[in-house]
Design a protein around this motif. Structure first.
Motif, mmCIF file in Angstrom:
data_model
loop_
_atom_site.group_PDB
_atom_site.id
_atom_site.type_symbol
_atom_site.label_atom_id
_atom_site.label_comp_id
_atom_site.label_asym_id
_atom_site.label_seq_id
_atom_site.Cartn_x
_atom_site.Cartn_y
_atom_site.Cartn_z
ATOM 1 N N THR A 70 0.837 -6.344 -7.743
ATOM 2 C CA THR A 70 0.025 -7.091 -6.580
ATOM 3 C C THR A 70 0.832 -8.056 -6.359
ATOM 4 O O THR A 70 0.373 -7.741 -4.676
ATOM 5 N N PRO A 71 1.644 -8.964 -6.052
ATOM 6 C CA PRO A 71 2.254 -9.761 -5.354
ATOM 7 C C PRO A 71 3.109 -8.765 -3.920
ATOM 8 O O PRO A 71 3.122 -9.660 -3.727
ATOM 9 N N LEU A 72 4.187 -8.068 -4.771
ATOM 10 C CA LEU A 72 4.532 -7.010 -4.452
ATOM 11 C C LEU A 72 3.461 -6.735 -3.226
ATOM 12 O O LEU A 72 4.294 -6.387 -1.767
ATOM 13 N N THR A 73 2.949 -5.655 -3.180
ATOM 14 C CA THR A 73 2.122 -5.140 -2.321
ATOM 15 C C THR A 73 1.723 -6.292 -1.665
ATOM 16 O O THR A 73 1.392 -6.625 0.398
ATOM 17 N N ASN A 74 0.901 -7.413 -1.749
ATOM 18 C CA ASN A 74 0.745 -8.722 -1.012
ATOM 19 C C ASN A 74 1.599 -8.733 0.419
ATOM 20 O O ASN A 74 1.699 -8.798 1.364
#
Length: 457
Positions: A246-250
């Protein structure tokens, strides 16, 4: 050599030794009984002839032995010889009987009255005759024809019994051992097919509570534990990947936006601030994963010292209050301890402080009335900490999974976190040989109870 064959041979060898010992003992007893019984018969005949000599009125009468013969049974190959005190032959039967008797036989007979010995294959007895005017020795020997025939038959029977017993015990041992080690053979076969993707194989143990069946049951229980551990690992990897994705995608999306657009200074700062939050989220998650991994692999606490739990608890509460200034946290004693030892445990200050901080922080996060109540209670050998807060409670299924990594209940919606805090707390309390439980009490009351052993216990 296979275990089954080794056990069968060992069992057969033990049976062979037992049979050999038993049959040999029986043979020796029977041989002794035969010899003693036959010597008694030889002695009886010797006494008949010697008494005829001792109690005859006119000394030795050649007609007396003929008269004695009518009143007794003749033994096989019997010899009867009468010696005077000078050891000269006075009478012998049959007439052709001749024998060289060693001088020590006469001496032994003179000392003991009777002297028994085996002369080759014959049984013999020498009697010392001592009567005024009639001193001498009487020698009698015979061959136990029927007794020795029985002994030979007994030898043959025992030999056949020994060989038959050995053969039968070998066959029975082979089939019996085959049944006994059947679970081991099944275990060996199934171990060849078990992998981390194939842990559903199980052994079918017998109904008897013996060592082999216990091994089979313990192996099945071990597979259950491994299966659970593998499933937990898979879920852990999936959940950790999801949390990191999730944070990597963001971060990727925001970076692509920044590269495709000409941003103002304000927009750039917003994107950088968002990237920082995602990076901090990843750092916190990574630190939590490393911490959990470290505690999971730790078999026991290496550095322990006496700790006042109330002091560690107050330090943890002061640390949490910095981020939860609007929450009222109260710490009370259920009963005032009489001694410092009633609040002292053996543990690690840093780990225990981390666990208590997580519990206090968790209570502050999920309280609806901004109040957290902590109670310290002491018993004979235990210290109990109770953390209470009012808020949405967990259902039964959620309570069962509460201490599993990455688990978050329905009450955690819109709240930050990874679901690792309570897992870390649970492991730290275990390392301190304590327990932690959750209870959903009435009136929306959530209660965590930590029990730790006192140092004096």
């Amino acid at each position: 050599m296979k275990l089954r064959l080794r056990l069968a041979l060992l069992f057969s060898f033990l049976v062979f030794v037992i049979l050999l010992f038993s049959l040999s003992f029986t043979y020796l007893l029977y041989e002794k009984f035969r010899r003693d019984d036959f010597l008694d018969r030889v002695k009886e005949n010797a006494n008949l002839f010697s008494n005829a000599y001792l109690y005859s009125a006119n000394g030795y009468n050649p007609l007396l032995p003929a008269a004695v013969k009518k009143d007794r049974f003749t033994l096989s190959e019997e010899q009867l010889i009468l010696f005077d005190s000078s050891r000269r032959v006075i009478y012998s039967w049959p007439d052709s009987a001749s024998l060289h008797v060693p001088s020590d036989f006469f001496l032994n007979a003179q000392k003991q009255g009777y002297y028994y010995f085996s002369d080759g294959y014959k049984e013999s007895v020498t009697r010392y005759l001592d009567k005024p005017g009639k001193k001498g020795y009487f020698y009698a020997s015979a061959y136990d024809k029927f007794g020795r025939r029985k002994i030979e038959n007994l030898k043959l029977i025992m030999l056949l019994t020994l060989m038959g017993g050995l053969l039968l015990s070998g066959l029975l041992a082979f089939f019996y051992v085959k049944q006994i080690i059947k679970p081991i053979a099944e275990l060996t076969q199934k171990m060849q097919y078990i992998t981390d993707n194939n842990l559903f194989e199980r052994i079918t143990p017998g109904n008897n509570d013996n060592e082999i069946n216990r091994i089979a049951r313990n192996f099945n229980q071990m597979l259950d534990r491994l299966d659970n551990a593998v499933e937990m690992r898979k879920r852990f990897v999936q959940q950790a990947s999801h949390e990191l994705r999730t944070p990597l995608t963001n971060m990727l999306a925001q970076t692509e936006v920044a590269l495709t657009k000409t941003l103002s200074s304000k927009e750039s700062r917003l994107i950088l601030r968002s990237l920082k939050e995602d990076q901090q989220h990843m750092i916190d998650l990574t630190n939590s994963l490393l911490l959990l991994s470290k505690y999971e692999k730790l078999p026991f606490l290496k550095e322990v010292s006496p700790l006042r739990v109330d002091e560690v608890l107050f330090e943890a509460v002061d640390s949490v209050k910095i981020n939860f200034q609007d929450t009222r946290i109260s710490v009370n004693f259920n009963s005032m301890p009489e001694h410092d030892g009633d609040l002292t445990i053996m543990g690690n200050d840093i780990l225990l402080n981390s666990a208590l901080q997580n519990l206090v922080k968790n209570a502050c996060n999920y309280t609806d009335d901004s109040e957290v109540h902590i109670t310290i209670d002491t018993e004979k050998n235990w210290l109990k900490l109770t953390f209470d807060n009012h808020g949405r409670q967990l259902n039964g299924a959620e309570q069962q999974r509460l201490f599993i990594p990455f688990f978050r209940g329905e009450n955690s919606t819109n709240k930050k976190g990874f679901g690792l805090g309570l897992s870390i707390v649970h492991r730290i309390i275990q390392l301190h040989k304590g327990t932690i439980t959750y209870n959903a009490v009435n009136d929306r009351l959530n209660r965590f109870v930590v029990v730790l052993p006192l140092a004096k216990a």
